[in-house]
Design a protein around this motif. Sequence first.
Motif, PDB file in Angstrom:
ATOM      1  N   ALA A  15     -63.510 -58.933  37.574  1.00 44.90           N
ATOM      2  CA  ALA A  15     -63.526 -58.580  38.994  1.00 44.90           C
ATOM      3  C   ALA A  15     -62.166 -58.048  39.443  1.00 44.90           C
ATOM      4  O   ALA A  15     -62.086 -57.081  40.216  1.00 44.90           O
ATOM      5  N   TRP A  16     -61.068 -58.694  38.977  1.00 47.48           N
ATOM      6  CA  TRP A  16     -59.726 -58.187  39.300  1.00 47.48           C
ATOM      7  C   TRP A  16     -59.561 -56.757  38.787  1.00 47.48           C
ATOM      8  O   TRP A  16     -59.004 -55.892  39.474  1.00 47.48           O
ATOM      9  N   HIS A  17     -60.041 -56.500  37.561  1.00 45.89           N
ATOM     10  CA  HIS A  17     -59.923 -55.158  36.988  1.00 45.89           C
ATOM     11  C   HIS A  17     -60.662 -54.129  37.837  1.00 45.89           C
ATOM     12  O   HIS A  17     -60.134 -53.055  38.158  1.00 45.89           O
ATOM     13  N   ASN A  18     -61.909 -54.439  38.177  1.00 46.51           N
ATOM     14  CA  ASN A  18     -62.708 -53.492  38.957  1.00 46.51           C
ATOM     15  C   ASN A  18     -62.147 -53.300  40.362  1.00 46.51           C
ATOM     16  O   ASN A  18     -62.177 -52.185  40.907  1.00 46.51           O
ATOM     17  N   LEU A  19     -61.609 -54.373  40.942  1.00 46.32           N
ATOM     18  CA  LEU A  19     -60.941 -54.246  42.235  1.00 46.32           C
ATOM     19  C   LEU A  19     -59.739 -53.315  42.104  1.00 46.32           C
ATOM     20  O   LEU A  19     -59.503 -52.452  42.967  1.00 46.32           O
ATOM     21  N   GLY A  20     -58.981 -53.464  41.016  1.00 44.08           N
ATOM     22  CA  GLY A  20     -57.831 -52.594  40.794  1.00 44.08           C
ATOM     23  C   GLY A  20     -58.227 -51.130  40.724  1.00 44.08           C
ATOM     24  O   GLY A  20     -57.537 -50.264  41.291  1.00 44.08           O
TER      25      GLY A  20
END
Length: 292
Positions: A190-195
Motif C-alpha cells: 500500500a505504501w508503494h502504490n501510494l508513492g
Amino acid sequence: MAWLDGERAGLVAAVGWAREERFADAAVRLALYLGEYLHWRRYFDDLIAVAEAAREAAHRAGDRLNEAIAWDHLGNALRATGRAGEAIEAHTRARDLHQATGDRHREACVWNNLGLALREAGRAKEAIDAYTRARDLHQATGDRHGEAGTWDNLGRTEHEAGRAKEAIEAHTRARDLSRAVGDRHGEAIAWHNLGSTLREAGRAEEAIEAYGKSLDLLRGFEDWYHEGLALYNLALAHESAHRPAEARTAYLQAVDAFTCANAPTEAAQVRTRAAEQPEYLPTLTPCPHAPE
C-alpha cells in the motif's frame, strides 16, 4: 522457503498423481498449498500445471469448493503471464462456483482477483465494479485483511483513470487497515502504490518517503519482485526531484532485485534505464536466492 526451493520439482511432480483416484484428494490439497509459494517465487508455468491438475481432479470428484479455489489459482497465474482474457474466464468460473456454495468470503477474494484481470485487460470500469463488490463482501464478513487489499487495488485503478484524489484516499485506507491487522507485507504494498500516485501527482518528496516506508517493510520477506518495483519507482521519483546520483543507485538496486525475482525482462528494462544515468556502472551484487 529454502526447503520449498529445494523440493519444488518433486512437489510439483507429485501433484501429477491427482490423475490416480487413490491419490487425487491428497494431490489436490498439495496443489492448492503450493499456490502461494509458486506465485511468490514467480514459477508461473508450474503454478498453471498444478492448478490445472487440481481443477480437473476436483471436478471429477464433485468437489466444488476445491475446484473453485483451483480455478482462482489458475486465473492468477494466467494473468501474471499476460493471458488476461483466459484469467477473466477462470476467475468467473471460480466466482460462480463460490456463489453456488454460498461461500461469501471466498467469493469476495475471487471478485478482487477478477478485478485484477479486468484491469489487466483494460476494462477499468468493470474492474472498479468488481473491486467494489469484493470490498462490500469483505466488509460484510468482517475480513479487514481482504478489505485492505481490495482498497489498494481499487486505488491503483482510480490512479490509472486519472483520479488522483480518490486513489490517494483508497491507498491510505489500505495502508491503515493493513497496519491495524498487523499485515506488514500488505502495508508495504500500500505504501508503494501510494508513492506511485503521489509521484504522478507531482509530489516527489512525499513519494520518496512513501517508497522508503515500503522498502523498510519489505526487507526480510524475500519479495524481490515488489522490492524491485519499489526501487524502480523510487529512482523515478529521485529523477523528478533532480537527484541523478540517488536515481542511479536505486536503479542498480532494482536490477539486482528483479534478477533475484526471476524477472529477467524487468531487470533488462531497468538496466537500460540505469545506463542512461550519469556515471553508470554495472551491478554485481550477488543474489541470496538464485533462480533457476
